[in-house]
Design an enzyme around this catalytic site. Structure first.
Site, PDB file in Angstrom:
ATOM      1  N   GLU A   1     -11.004 -39.114 -47.622  1.00  0.00           N
ATOM      2  CA  GLU A   1      -9.748 -39.829 -47.800  1.00  0.00           C
ATOM      3  C   GLU A   1     -10.067 -41.250 -48.228  1.00  0.00           C
ATOM      4  O   GLU A   1     -11.037 -41.854 -47.757  1.00  0.00           O
ATOM      5  CB  GLU A   1      -8.921 -39.855 -46.515  1.00  0.00           C
ATOM      6  CG  GLU A   1      -7.619 -40.617 -46.686  1.00  0.00           C
ATOM      7  CD  GLU A   1      -6.607 -40.376 -45.570  1.00  0.00           C
ATOM      8  OE1 GLU A   1      -5.434 -40.710 -45.761  1.00  0.00           O
ATOM      9  OE2 GLU A   1      -7.005 -39.847 -44.520  1.00  0.00           O
TER      10      GLU A   1
ATOM     11  N   CYS B   1      -3.476 -38.734 -44.572  1.00  0.00           N
ATOM     12  CA  CYS B   1      -2.170 -39.382 -44.689  1.00  0.00           C
ATOM     13  C   CYS B   1      -1.926 -39.942 -46.075  1.00  0.00           C
ATOM     14  O   CYS B   1      -0.779 -40.165 -46.462  1.00  0.00           O
ATOM     15  CB  CYS B   1      -2.052 -40.487 -43.643  1.00  0.00           C
ATOM     16  SG  CYS B   1      -2.013 -39.897 -41.940  1.00  0.00           S
TER      17      CYS B   1
ATOM     18  N   ASN C   1       0.029 -32.413 -44.996  1.00  0.00           N
ATOM     19  CA  ASN C   1      -1.122 -32.896 -44.236  1.00  0.00           C
ATOM     20  C   ASN C   1      -0.870 -32.811 -42.736  1.00  0.00           C
ATOM     21  O   ASN C   1      -1.344 -31.890 -42.082  1.00  0.00           O
ATOM     22  CB  ASN C   1      -1.431 -34.346 -44.637  1.00  0.00           C
ATOM     23  CG  ASN C   1      -2.473 -34.967 -43.731  1.00  0.00           C
ATOM     24  OD1 ASN C   1      -3.528 -34.380 -43.522  1.00  0.00           O
ATOM     25  ND2 ASN C   1      -2.183 -36.122 -43.175  1.00  0.00           N
ATOM     26  N   GLU C   2      -0.094 -33.741 -42.201  1.00  0.00           N
ATOM     27  CA  GLU C   2       0.166 -33.756 -40.757  1.00  0.00           C
ATOM     28  C   GLU C   2       1.658 -33.674 -40.470  1.00  0.00           C
ATOM     29  O   GLU C   2       2.143 -34.223 -39.490  1.00  0.00           O
ATOM     30  CB  GLU C   2      -0.391 -35.030 -40.128  1.00  0.00           C
ATOM     31  CG  GLU C   2      -1.876 -35.020 -39.914  1.00  0.00           C
ATOM     32  CD  GLU C   2      -2.379 -36.272 -39.203  1.00  0.00           C
ATOM     33  OE1 GLU C   2      -3.486 -36.235 -38.673  1.00  0.00           O
ATOM     34  OE2 GLU C   2      -1.653 -37.297 -39.193  1.00  0.00           O
TER      35      GLU C   2
END
Length: 670
Positions: free
Chosen positions: A54, A252, A383-384
């Site tokens: 990331e 994120c 993603n989350e």
């Protein structure tokens, strides 16, 4: 049953216990482990140990991407951020040597600005760029310069140099643009000294007006010596992990603070100068580390990620926005009737990665120099994200992808936490949908990792497979700037990983996160690899990952003591695998206590073992110990050969240690 580490008063008991078990011979205090080679539990997926990337902590621009110029095309929100003019010029421009102004042309979203420099004095005019917290320059290395320029009025020559803090030249070259049409100019020079925080200096000589754009500087010794490529020492650390997959671009960062600021892969491919710059979502996320100059140039884009995965022999695993911005920020939703462009991005990405050169996006890949498909097998949606809105959107993506590409394996997400209401809801709904792989994340303290080494023992063997996509033990607290990559955290992660490996029937992918951190530009700790402008070092956590990822085996074997798996009893954790390709038995053992413990390993199901094996030990006497730029191998693996008699292995596990025992057995080869 779960076990906690013994500290404090318990340490006194352990020290007394050590008197009976510290001798490396069979006896009353020796642990008796049994490994049955003929009773494999499950196969281990080639993707078992991989890499999560990331762009946080200056991991891409200023890190893995070797570009040395910050804001090379003047596209930051402040077009001159990263560029410095002489201070006197800023307040008396009309009477000084000259001035520079950013010019915006047209309405193009990408590369809409260039810099117009007016040189008013024969003595010239100077611009400097300090790069990303300085520029690391190595003596004897060639540096390649390129820029776009056109001469509007008069005649000017560019004298371009890398200089140190005192203005001393470390290498220089000259460029003489001509004509009123944009042209690319290139030059190279070799550094005469090493400097941690050099800067680029551009001196305009001769009166006139000149336009410049895409000012770029790269070291020649990039990964695989690719022009305008990646920083070789950082990629080498990744390649040394022998990763089974590369997950990108996050994290994120996929989601964005708002949907407009989400990561859009189509804007990261094609010609570099046409890639649309984006503010990095970690730019002002943390008050303890604000980074207003953190942007994404996307010189490291999706094509480069796929290429990097291919270089390392890793499966590419891209993660895409599902139409929900980061729920820790705005949580902005795209309405369901407007979801099609997001779904089409996923379908087009599969075509970009795998399609023929006759397809629209396959042609883009081919035009970038890779006519062969990348053979992508996995794609992640979201993603989350959590809650009903994620499940609604995931269903749409799954239906569209499977109808066109039924062989594609889709990774879904269970949210940001490994437990709680959000996690339970997500897991329940995804199981109903027969999700193939569910991504779980854990950022918890070391004790949690020790206590959860049996987390997957009770998971349904016929249910979704698990991607342990982001995990790292936090020495202080989640997102605390005081977290350290200490041995306490790394050892707890090693214990937890024995549980991941033991449950490889369920767990198919695992990766530590975050991956990189710039020593002067980080936002989040802990991180697997730390670097500055000149060098990098591997953390103890990295060495734990490497010992597992370079010794994965092909099949999980039962390893027991008194017919029970070794999950924390007396502070010990263990897993065993066999490698049928190389004819090896590999045992990983963690001693999470302050005293040495002795283990006798009895191997069943084989007629004989090789007479010599290799024992690799990673240890530290201090749980707070770390690696650093000054002591990069303070905690690092030590190898030794051991003699083996028959099928009985005797190993002394040192205090606070991870031990990997590898023994040859030719009859294992299939």
């Amino acid at each position: 049953m779960k076990y906690k580490r013994w500290y404090g008063i318990g340490l006194l008991l352990l020290l007394g216990y050590a008197n009976t078990i510290a001798q490396p011979s069979r006896g009353k205090g020796t642990h008796q482990y049994v490994i049955n080679v003929s009773d494999a539990v499950s196969e281990i997926q080639p993707t078992m140990y991989g890499i999560f990337f990331e762009d946080i902590n200056f991991a891409a621009d200023g890190g893995l991407y070797a570009e040395m110029i910050k804001n090379r095309s003047f596209e930051f929100a402040d077009p001159l951020m990263g560029w410095e003019q002489p201070k006197s010029d800023r307040f008396s421009m009309n009477e000084s040597s000259g001035f520079a102004s950013a010019i915006k042309q047209g309405k193009e979203a990408s590369n809409a600005r260039f810099l117009r420099v007016t040189v008013k004095a024969d003595t010239g005019y100077t611009l400097t760029n300090p790069g990303f917290r300085g520029m690391g320059v190595h003596e004897g290395v060639r540096y390649d310069l390129s820029l776009m320029a056109r001469q509007q009025e008069g005649s000017s020559k560019l004298r371009i140099a890398l200089v140190d803090s005192l203005g001393k030249s470390l290498g220089e070259t000259t460029v003489t643009p001509s004509g009123k049409e944009w042209k690319e100019y290139t030059a190279s020079f070799t550094a005469t000294d090493t400097e941690m925080k050099a800067r680029l200096q551009i001196q305009f000589e001769g009166k006139g007006v000149m336009d410049i754009d895409m000012v770029s500087l790269f070291p020649a010794n990039t990964w695989k010596n690719r022009p305008k490529g990646m920083r070789a020492d950082l990629v080498q650390l990744l390649d040394d992990l022998d990763p089974g997959f590369l997950r990108f671009p996050g994290g994120c960062i996929v989601e964005g603070r708002t949907l407009a600021q989400r990561y859009q892969w189509k804007k990261t491919v094609g010609d570099i100068e046409d890639r649309e710059l984006l503010i990095n979502r970690w730019n002002t996320e943390f008050s303890h580390r604000p980074t207003p100059d953190y942007f994404q140039s996307f010189g490291l884009g999706f094509f480069e990620y796929f290429q990097l995965a291919e270089d390392m022999g890793a499966e590419p695993l891209p993660i895409l926005s599902c139409g929900i911005a980061c729920q820790f920020n705005t949580g902005e939703l795209v309405p369901m009737p407007e979801l099609d462009p997001y779904v089409n991005d996923a379908l087009d990405l599969i075509e970009f990665a795998n399609g023929s050169t006759d397809s629209p996006w396959g042609k883009v890949r081919a035009d970038m120099g890779h006519p062969e498909p990348f053979n992508m097998k996995y794609i992640g949606i979201g993603n989350e994200q959590w809650g009903p809105e994620y499940i609604k959107r995931y269903k749409v993506f799954e239906s569209a992808i499977k109808s066109r590409y039924p062989e594609m394996i889709i990774v879904s997400g269970s949210g940001p936490f490994p437990d709680g209401e959000m996690f339970e809801y997500g897991m329940q709904e995804l199981k109903k949908l027969d999700a193939e792989i569910i991504d779980e994340h854990y950022y918890r303290n070391p004790e949690w990792f020790l206590e959860n080494a049996d987390r997957y023992d009770s998971y349904d063997r016929n249910g979704p497979k698990i991607f342990a996509g982001e995990y790292a033990a936090q020495s202080v607290a989640i997102a605390s700037p005081d977290n350290k990559n200490n041995w306490n955290c790394a050892l707890a992660e090693a214990a937890f990983m024995t549980g991941l490996e033991r449950n490889a029937e369920v767990v198919h992918l695992t990766s530590y996160a975050p991956l990189f951190a710039h020593a002067d530009g980080w936002q989040w700790t802990p991180d697997l690899i730390w670097f500055n402008n000149l060098e990098a070092y591997a953390t103890p956590n990295y060495y734990v990952q490497k010992l597992f990822s370079t010794n994965p085996g092909t099949h999980v074997l039962p390893l027991t003591e008194n017919d029970e798996p070794v999950i924390g009893a007396k502070g010990l954790y263990a897993s065993a695998v066999k490698d049928v390709e190389n004819g090896q038995l590999i045992i990983k053992m963690v001693n999470a206590t302050a005293t040495a413990q002795t283990v006798d390993l009895s191997v069943e199901g084989l007629s004989r073992l090789d007479r010599e094996g290799k024992l690799t030990v990673l240890k530290s006497n201090g749980l707070e110990q770390v690696n650093s730029f000054e002591s990069p191998e303070n905690i690092s693996p030590e190898e030794k050969n051991i003699k083996i008699s028959g099928k009985q292995l005797n190993v002394q596990l040192e205090p606070y240690s991870l031990s990997v025992l590898k023994v040859g057995a030719k009859e294992l080869i299939q």
